[in-house]
Design a protein around this motif. Structure first.
Motif, PDB file in Angstrom:
ATOM      1  N   ASP A 168       4.101 -33.091  39.716  1.00 16.16           N
ATOM      2  CA  ASP A 168       4.970 -32.249  40.244  1.00 16.16           C
ATOM      3  C   ASP A 168       5.409 -31.386  39.163  1.00 16.16           C
ATOM      4  N   GLY A 169       5.405 -31.617  38.054  1.00 14.27           N
ATOM      5  CA  GLY A 169       5.615 -30.704  36.832  1.00 14.27           C
ATOM      6  C   GLY A 169       4.391 -29.537  36.662  1.00 14.27           C
ATOM      7  N   GLY A 170       3.414 -30.063  37.331  1.00  9.77           N
ATOM      8  CA  GLY A 170       2.373 -28.846  37.060  1.00  9.77           C
ATOM      9  C   GLY A 170       1.566 -29.019  36.083  1.00  9.77           C
ATOM     10  N   ILE A 171       0.445 -28.079  35.586  1.00  5.38           N
ATOM     11  CA  ILE A 171      -0.479 -28.202  34.372  1.00  5.38           C
ATOM     12  C   ILE A 171      -0.302 -27.024  33.476  1.00  5.38           C
ATOM     13  N   ARG A 172      -0.129 -27.464  32.263  1.00  8.54           N
ATOM     14  CA  ARG A 172       0.030 -26.575  31.185  1.00  8.54           C
ATOM     15  C   ARG A 172      -1.360 -26.127  30.659  1.00  8.54           C
ATOM     16  N   GLY A 173      -1.474 -24.952  30.307  1.00  8.03           N
ATOM     17  CA  GLY A 173      -2.858 -24.371  30.001  1.00  8.03           C
ATOM     18  C   GLY A 173      -3.454 -23.573  31.117  1.00  8.03           C
ATOM     19  N   ALA A 200       4.387 -35.542  44.509  1.00  4.23           N
ATOM     20  CA  ALA A 200       3.327 -36.334  43.643  1.00  4.23           C
ATOM     21  C   ALA A 200       4.148 -37.519  43.128  1.00  4.23           C
ATOM     22  N   LYS A 201       5.043 -37.656  43.061  1.00  2.40           N
ATOM     23  CA  LYS A 201       5.842 -38.755  42.448  1.00  2.40           C
ATOM     24  C   LYS A 201       5.976 -39.872  43.334  1.00  2.40           C
ATOM     25  N   LEU A 251      -3.706 -35.564  37.271  1.00  6.30           N
ATOM     26  CA  LEU A 251      -3.549 -34.426  36.281  1.00  6.30           C
ATOM     27  C   LEU A 251      -2.019 -33.865  36.156  1.00  6.30           C
ATOM     28  N   GLY A 252      -1.864 -33.444  35.057  1.00  5.20           N
ATOM     29  CA  GLY A 252      -0.564 -32.622  34.789  1.00  5.20           C
ATOM     30  C   GLY A 252       0.631 -33.516  34.340  1.00  5.20           C
ATOM     31  N   GLU A 253       1.728 -32.927  34.452  1.00  2.96           N
ATOM     32  CA  GLU A 253       2.982 -33.606  33.822  1.00  2.96           C
ATOM     33  C   GLU A 253       4.177 -33.676  34.820  1.00  2.96           C
ATOM     34  N   ASP A 254       4.929 -34.610  34.660  1.00  6.23           N
ATOM     35  CA  ASP A 254       6.096 -35.018  35.530  1.00  6.23           C
ATOM     36  C   ASP A 254       7.247 -33.841  35.572  1.00  6.23           C
TER      37      ASP A 254
END
Length: 304
Positions: free
Chosen positions: A77-82, A272-273, A301-304
């Motif tokens: 849910d936090g999406g992808i950095r980069g 996603a969680k 992939l990604g971050e919460d």
């Protein structure tokens, strides 16, 4: 905050402006229909763009992720950095005799159809897999007793030194849902498949049968990433989940499919969680009841 926002100019020098997208919601690019924003989403239209993009990312230590059609992907849910590099515009397919060559973004159903049109057998198993050639080589995709390892001759990849090399079938180290591409984070640019001539009608009959079986047995009416778990040795994941009493079990908008317990689906409004929590619950219940560990087939992939 998008810390990579100011780097979009690096890519706009050699991309169409509309193919460099800031804060693109990944739920619009994956089959699960969940996932937060990618800082920079790039949609290359040539192999040269892909090679140059990865070179820049590696030189400047920008994290990057390569995706295809998003059919085996769960983005948090936090999406992808980069940077996310989406390869589904690289989709050329060419047939020469019994060799079919396809770029990484070509859909498996399209290469299966192209093989059929040319009376070539070997790719029937892939007719209903909603992924791309690149993703299929990455994980040695398979279905209905067939897999990529059965038909691939070689693949053109970008290795970890940013060199473009051609790897033979043996060098690809294809195993059950694994490959050297996955292990070493290579990027597939194209693949060559060695097929066999056969009667058009017999190939079509097999494709039609597999399509019918897929439509009857899989919950295609809901967003999902296909089979959620790898097949544990000696068992079937779907049967273990069903026998654990989890058919229809839900957390938030995520549920175990009533039609096929091997599928976790987004029945509406899932995060996603929700999906990840359900995956963990299934793993725990199956482990507690049967002593079998289930491992996700879906890539997270990604971050919460």
């Amino acid at each position: 905050m998008n810390q990579y926002k100011n780097l979009n100019s690096l890519f706009e020098e050699f991309y169409k402006k509309e193919n460099v997208i800031l804060d693109s919601e990944m739920k619009n690019h994956v089959y699960f229909r969940v996932g937060g924003p990618a800082d920079i989403l790039l949609i290359p239209e040539s192999k040269e763009q892909v090679i140059k993009t990865i070179k820049i990312c590696r030189e400047k230590s920008i994290p990057f992720y390569v995706v295809g059609n998003g059919s085996n992907l769960l983005v948090k849910d936090g999406g992808i950095r980069g940077v996310v590099i989406k390869l589904n515009e690289l989709k050329n397919i060419r047939v020469d005799g019994d060799i079919l060559e396809a770029e990484c973004g070509a859909m498996l159903k399209d290469i299966s159809n192209e093989a059929l049109k040319n009376s070539l057998t070997g790719l029937e198993f892939s007719c209903g897999i909603p992924g791309t050639v690149g993703g299929a080589v990455f994980m040695n995709a398979g279905a209905y007793n067939g897999e990529i390892a059965d038909v691939i001759e070689s693949a053109e990849v970008i290795n970890d030194k940013n060199e473009v090399v051609v790897l033979s079938k043996e060098e690809l180290e294809l195993g059950y849902r694994s490959s050297i591409v996955m292990k070493k984070n290579y990027v597939v640019l194209s693949a060559r498949f060695k097929l066999q001539k056969a009667e058009y009608d017999k190939i079509k009959e097999t494709v039609d049968d597999l399509t019918r079986r897929r439509e009857e047995k899989q919950p295609l009416e809901y967003p999902s990433a296909g089979s959620t778990f790898k097949r544990p040795e000696g068992y079937y994941a779907g049967k273990l989940i069903q026998d654990a009493g989890l058919k229809g079990y839900s957390i938030g908008g995520a549920a175990v499919s009533e039609k096929h317990s091997g599928f976790v689906i987004n029945k509406g409004g899932a995060t996603a969680k929700d999906i990840i929590d359900l995956i963990k619950h299934i793993q725990k219940e199956v482990k507690d009841k049967f002593g079998v560990e289930l491992h996700p087939e879906v890539r997270i992939l990604g971050e919460d």
